[in-house]
Design an enzyme around this catalytic site. Sequence first.
Site, short mmCIF file in Angstrom:
data_model
loop_
_atom_site.label_atom_id
_atom_site.label_comp_id
_atom_site.label_asym_id
_atom_site.label_seq_id
_atom_site.Cartn_x
_atom_site.Cartn_y
_atom_site.Cartn_z
N SER A 114 9.66 5.95 -2.99
CA SER A 114 9.49 4.95 -1.95
C SER A 114 8.39 5.41 -1.01
O SER A 114 8.27 6.61 -0.73
CB SER A 114 10.79 4.79 -1.16
OG SER A 114 10.55 4.12 0.06
N GLY A 152 5.74 4.81 -8.48
CA GLY A 152 6.44 3.55 -8.74
C GLY A 152 5.46 2.40 -8.87
O GLY A 152 5.61 1.52 -9.73
N HIS A 153 4.42 2.41 -8.01
CA HIS A 153 3.40 1.36 -8.10
C HIS A 153 2.57 1.51 -9.37
O HIS A 153 2.17 0.52 -9.98
CB HIS A 153 2.49 1.40 -6.87
CG HIS A 153 3.19 1.11 -5.58
ND1 HIS A 153 3.48 2.10 -4.66
CD2 HIS A 153 3.68 -0.05 -5.07
CE1 HIS A 153 4.09 1.55 -3.63
NE2 HIS A 153 4.24 0.25 -3.84
N GLN A 204 7.87 -9.27 7.84
CA GLN A 204 9.10 -8.75 7.24
C GLN A 204 9.65 -7.55 7.99
O GLN A 204 10.64 -6.95 7.57
CB GLN A 204 8.90 -8.45 5.76
CG GLN A 204 8.00 -7.29 5.42
CD GLN A 204 7.71 -7.21 3.92
OE1 GLN A 204 6.91 -7.95 3.39
NE2 GLN A 204 8.37 -6.29 3.23
N GLY A 216 0.82 -1.21 0.00
CA GLY A 216 0.00 0.00 0.00
C GLY A 216 0.85 1.26 0.00
O GLY A 216 2.03 1.22 -0.36
N LYS A 220 13.89 -1.30 -7.41
CA LYS A 220 14.25 -0.52 -6.21
C LYS A 220 14.65 -1.46 -5.06
O LYS A 220 15.62 -1.20 -4.36
CB LYS A 220 13.05 0.35 -5.84
CG LYS A 220 13.00 0.82 -4.43
CD LYS A 220 13.83 2.06 -4.22
CE LYS A 220 13.59 2.72 -2.90
NZ LYS A 220 13.27 1.87 -1.79
N VAL A 270 11.59 3.86 -10.40
CA VAL A 270 11.03 5.15 -10.82
C VAL A 270 11.61 6.22 -9.89
O VAL A 270 11.64 6.06 -8.67
CB VAL A 270 9.48 5.14 -10.74
CG1 VAL A 270 8.91 6.49 -11.15
CG2 VAL A 270 8.93 4.01 -11.62
N HIS A 279 2.37 4.86 -4.88
CA HIS A 279 2.91 6.08 -5.49
C HIS A 279 3.21 5.80 -6.96
O HIS A 279 2.82 4.75 -7.49
CB HIS A 279 4.16 6.55 -4.72
CG HIS A 279 5.17 5.45 -4.50
ND1 HIS A 279 5.85 4.85 -5.54
CD2 HIS A 279 5.58 4.83 -3.37
CE1 HIS A 279 6.66 3.93 -5.05
NE2 HIS A 279 6.51 3.88 -3.73
O1 PAF Z 1 8.14 -4.70 -1.88
C1 PAF Z 1 7.16 -4.74 -1.11
O2 PAF Z 1 6.31 -3.85 -1.07
C2 PAF Z 1 7.00 -5.95 -0.17
O3 PAF Z 1 8.23 -6.39 0.27
C3 PAF Z 1 6.19 -7.08 -0.81
C4 PAF Z 1 6.91 -7.68 -2.01
C5 PAF Z 1 4.82 -6.59 -1.22
C6 PAF Z 1 6.02 -8.21 0.21
O4 PAF Z 1 5.34 -7.77 1.34
#
Ligand code: PAF
Length: 313
Positions: free
Chosen positions: A218, A69-70, A94, A64, A182, A209, A67
Site C-alpha cells: 500500500s 501492486g501497481h 475521496q 501515484g 486490496k 500483492v 509500488h
Molecule cells: O485506489 C485508488 O488508488 C483510488 O481510490 C482510485 C481508484 C485511483 C480513485 O482515486
Amino acid sequence: MTTVDLEDPARRGADLAEPSPQLPGALPANRRRLGAVQVVRTRAELDAVRNGLTGRVVLVPTMGALHGGHRALIRAARALGEHVIVSIFVNPTQFGAGEDLHRYPRTPWADLDICTDEGVAVVFMPETDEVYGPGLGIRVDGTELANRMEGAVRPGHFSGVLTVVAKLFGMVAPAAAVFGEKDYQQLVLIRAMSRELALRVEVHSIPTVRETDGMALSSRNRYLDGHQRVVARALSRALRAGATAAVHGRSSVLAAAQEVLDAEPELTVDYLALTDPQLGPAQESGPARLLVAARLGTTRLIDNLAVTLGTDR
Ligand code: PAF
C-alpha cells in the site's frame, strides 16, 4: 502533450510545465533512463493522444506513489489490450476533513520510471481543476453499500472515489480498467457503477500483492516506522487465522481473527467484518470475504481475504 524522454538528460525538467503538488518541475539527478513515456496533463491533450490509439485501451487509475501492486495492475492491463493508460491523480474528494490528503505520498518521477519500465503508453496526470472544474459539481452516490465499513468510517469517501472513476472512464474511454482487490469495497462499488450506469467499461481485478511476511502492499505503508511495520503484520495474520478457522463456520472465523488483533494493543480496529463476496451478509457456508481496517498511530490500514466457510462445527 508532453513526451518525457527518460533517455535524454537535456530534457529533464524542461518538458513539463509549472511545478505543482501533483508533478514537481525538477527531476532527481539519479533517476533511471528507460525510454519514453507520454505524459498528458489536460483533457485536450488526452483527447489528442487517445484519438490516435487504435485497439483496446486499458486504464489503470492510481493516486501515484506507485509500488509493486501497481506494477501488477499494469501487467494485467497489458494482457487485456493494446495500450495502457495510467492515471495519476490524488483525488481530493475521496479524502475527508482531517485525513491525509496533504501528506499523501507524491513521487511523480519515480512513478514515471515505473510506468516506462512497465511499457505504459500514456500517463494522464491532471491538475484538480482539469478534473473538477467548472460545472454543476455532479457526483456519483454509492448508495447503502457506500455507507458501510470504509464508508461508515470515512463518510463521503466512496462518493469521491466513484465520481472520479466515472470521470476518468469518461475522459479516457477505455475498453477496460484494472483495480486491486486490496480495496475490495471500492472494487465492488466500481464494478456495480460501471454495470448499473452502463459505462461500457469492463472492470477487472487482480489479487492483492503482498510482502513476503503477508503484509499487503500500500502507498500508505510508507508512513509506518520500523516498529509499526512489525505491528502492522497483525492485519494479514488475523485474516489468515480467520481463513484457517473458516472450516468451523462464521463465528470461528471472526473469533480467530479477533484474537490476533487483540494481541496488538497499538492497533485500533475500525471494523472486522465477514461478508459474502458481494459484501452482503455471509452465508452459512461457501465463499465469503473477511475484511479488516485498523489505525496504527496516524496511519490507517485496510486488508481483506477470500475465505471458504465450512460447516465443521
Ligand atoms: O485506489 C485508488 O488508488 C483510488 O481510490 C482510485 C481508484 C485511483 C480513485 O482515486
